[in-house]
Design an enzyme around this catalytic site. Structure first.
Site, short mmCIF file in Angstrom:
data_model
loop_
_atom_site.label_atom_id
_atom_site.label_comp_id
_atom_site.label_asym_id
_atom_site.label_seq_id
_atom_site.Cartn_x
_atom_site.Cartn_y
_atom_site.Cartn_z
N ASP A 134 32.84 0.16 -19.89
CA ASP A 134 32.52 -1.21 -20.66
C ASP A 134 33.29 -2.13 -21.76
OD1 ASP A 134 30.67 -3.09 -20.21
OD2 ASP A 134 28.99 -2.76 -21.67
N CYS A 188 19.36 -3.18 -0.12
CA CYS A 188 18.15 -3.96 -0.88
C CYS A 188 16.94 -4.10 0.46
CB CYS A 188 19.18 -4.65 -1.84
SG CYS A 188 19.72 -4.24 -3.27
N CYS A 191 13.77 -6.93 0.13
CA CYS A 191 13.38 -6.76 -1.11
C CYS A 191 13.61 -8.35 -2.44
CB CYS A 191 13.42 -5.20 -2.21
SG CYS A 191 12.52 -5.33 -3.54
N CYS A 194 13.46 -8.35 -8.16
CA CYS A 194 13.80 -8.04 -9.34
C CYS A 194 13.45 -10.00 -9.26
CB CYS A 194 14.97 -7.55 -9.31
SG CYS A 194 16.71 -8.12 -7.83
N CYS A 198 12.41 -11.78 -12.40
CA CYS A 198 13.18 -12.35 -14.25
C CYS A 198 12.17 -13.12 -15.01
CB CYS A 198 14.60 -13.03 -13.94
SG CYS A 198 15.28 -13.36 -14.61
#
Length: 381
Positions: A134, A188, A191, A194, A198
């Protein structure tokens, strides 16, 4: 460089990675980024916000061979950080994203990744490579999805069928040919939990995250003021946000990490907000030494704390916010002014009036005026 038995070496890499604490490894060929046009469109739309490094590194991100010219393979490894702990609802305590509850993952994961790289060099003398956690121009999640590691969910995080999405990703670029995975399929389906979860609507479309709206960006990457319209939506999140992952059905398969470094530090799990207002630069650096929280910087972190105190709308938040009005940082003073306007009680209004008489920073004065105007519009408690 070639390896006599790619299959054997690849399996050896997976076995050693598991011994080092990675629960899954994907392997894919170094090549141009499959989703290059999506990256270009995302940047063109400005969704990176103030993260200028994303644009500066764009050309290198499009092909790992621009990072390491002789790269032939990417080894993508996942390390679980889920401690198994859960948060409680207390508006006077701060929520820190669970990846930052323990020690800074960069050092922990990179050390294991470099150990894995040394193992590879023992098996293939003369091999060369680069390790990233990262911190470089590598699209870790994309390459994880191009291997058998997992797939990118609609929230843009990488998901594995084995353990959900609570994991860190490390990548090794190698000049070796290995045995490559078939890409994992997307599970996914229909669905969209998420997207609905948010708080700021940052997932503007399936698989598209506008960082400018994301609470993780606002509380970590953004160095300036948090837009006023978004401040109430931040709630008591003082470093990052996990809402989109919390609701993901695949995280029902999450298991608790056995890595001691990722267990919650006492001060990183639901810390009391009021004392955090008084953190000076030195104390901030001591408290969050070897912690990912340091990335927010002292002023950014205390900015987040005073926003959370304002969102509590509690009279208990007034004394620490009064102290924040005299903070050396104009960023903190401005957000403390807004927070007092949200609490809206006679004591808060008196503090704002006194601050207005002595404040010299124009941006802070604007925040004070806006807070007083908001206070006058609100009905008496």
């Amino acid at each position: 460089m070639s390896v006599p038995n790619k299959s054997v070496l690849t399996e050896q890499i997976r076995t050693e990675a598991e011994r080092l604490g990675f629960f899954k490894v994907g392997v894919t060929r170094a090549r141009p980024l499959p989703s290059e046009e999506r990256l270009e469109r995302w940047l063109a739309d400005g969704m990176q916000g103030a993260m200028g490094y994303m644009e500066r590194q764009a050309e290198r991100r499009k092909d790992p061979r621009r990072v390491m010219e002789n790269a032939r393979s990417l080894v993508v490894a996942a390390m679980n950080y889920d401690s198994g702990d859960s948060l409680r609802d207390d508006p006077l305590r701060g929520r820190i994203s669970r990846y930052a509850w323990g020690d800074d993952y960069h050092g922990v994961v990179r050390a294991r990744l470099e150990e894995l790289y040394r193992f590879i060099r023992l098996q293939a003398p003369g091999a060369s490579g680069l390790c990233y956690v990262d911190t470089g121009p590598i699209m870790e999640k994309v390459w994880g999805a191009e291997s058998a590691l997992g797939w990118i969910g609609k929230h843009t995080n990488l998901i594995t069928r084995e353990q959900g999405s609570w994991f860190f990703i490390g990548v090794i670029l190698l000049d070796l040919e290995l045995e490559y995975d078939a890409a994992e399929r997307d599970y996914c389906g229909t669905c969209a939990r998420c997207i609905a979860a948010c708080p700021t609507g940052a997932i503007v479309a399936p698989y598209v995250l506008d960082a400018r709206l994301c609470i993780s960006y606002l509380t970590i990457e953004l160095r300036g003021p948090i837009p006023r319209a978004l401040r109430p939506l931040v709630g008591n999140r003082i470093y990052g946000c996990d809402d989109c992952q919390e609701v993901c059905p695949w995280n029902r398969f999450a298991v608790s990490s056995t890595e001691p470094a990722f267990q919650p530090r006492p001060g990183n799990w639901m810390p009391e907000l009021a004392p955090l207002v008084d953190l000076g630069p030195d104390e901030f650096n001591r408290r969050f030494a070897s912690s990912a929280v340091r990335r927010a910087g002292r002023d950014g972190f205390v900015r987040n704390v005073v926003v959370a105190l304002g969102n509590s709308r509690s009279s208990e938040a007034v004394p620490p916010l009064a102290r924040a009005l005299t903070d050396p940082s104009a960023l903190v003073r401005g957000h403390a002014s807004w927070a007092l306007g949200e609490i809206d009680c006679p004591e808060a209004r008196a503090l704002l009036e006194a601050a207005r008489a002595r404040e010299t920073d124009l941006e802070v004065l604007d925040e004070i005026d806006a807070a007083l105007a908001h206070s006058q519009e609100a009905p008496e408690p």
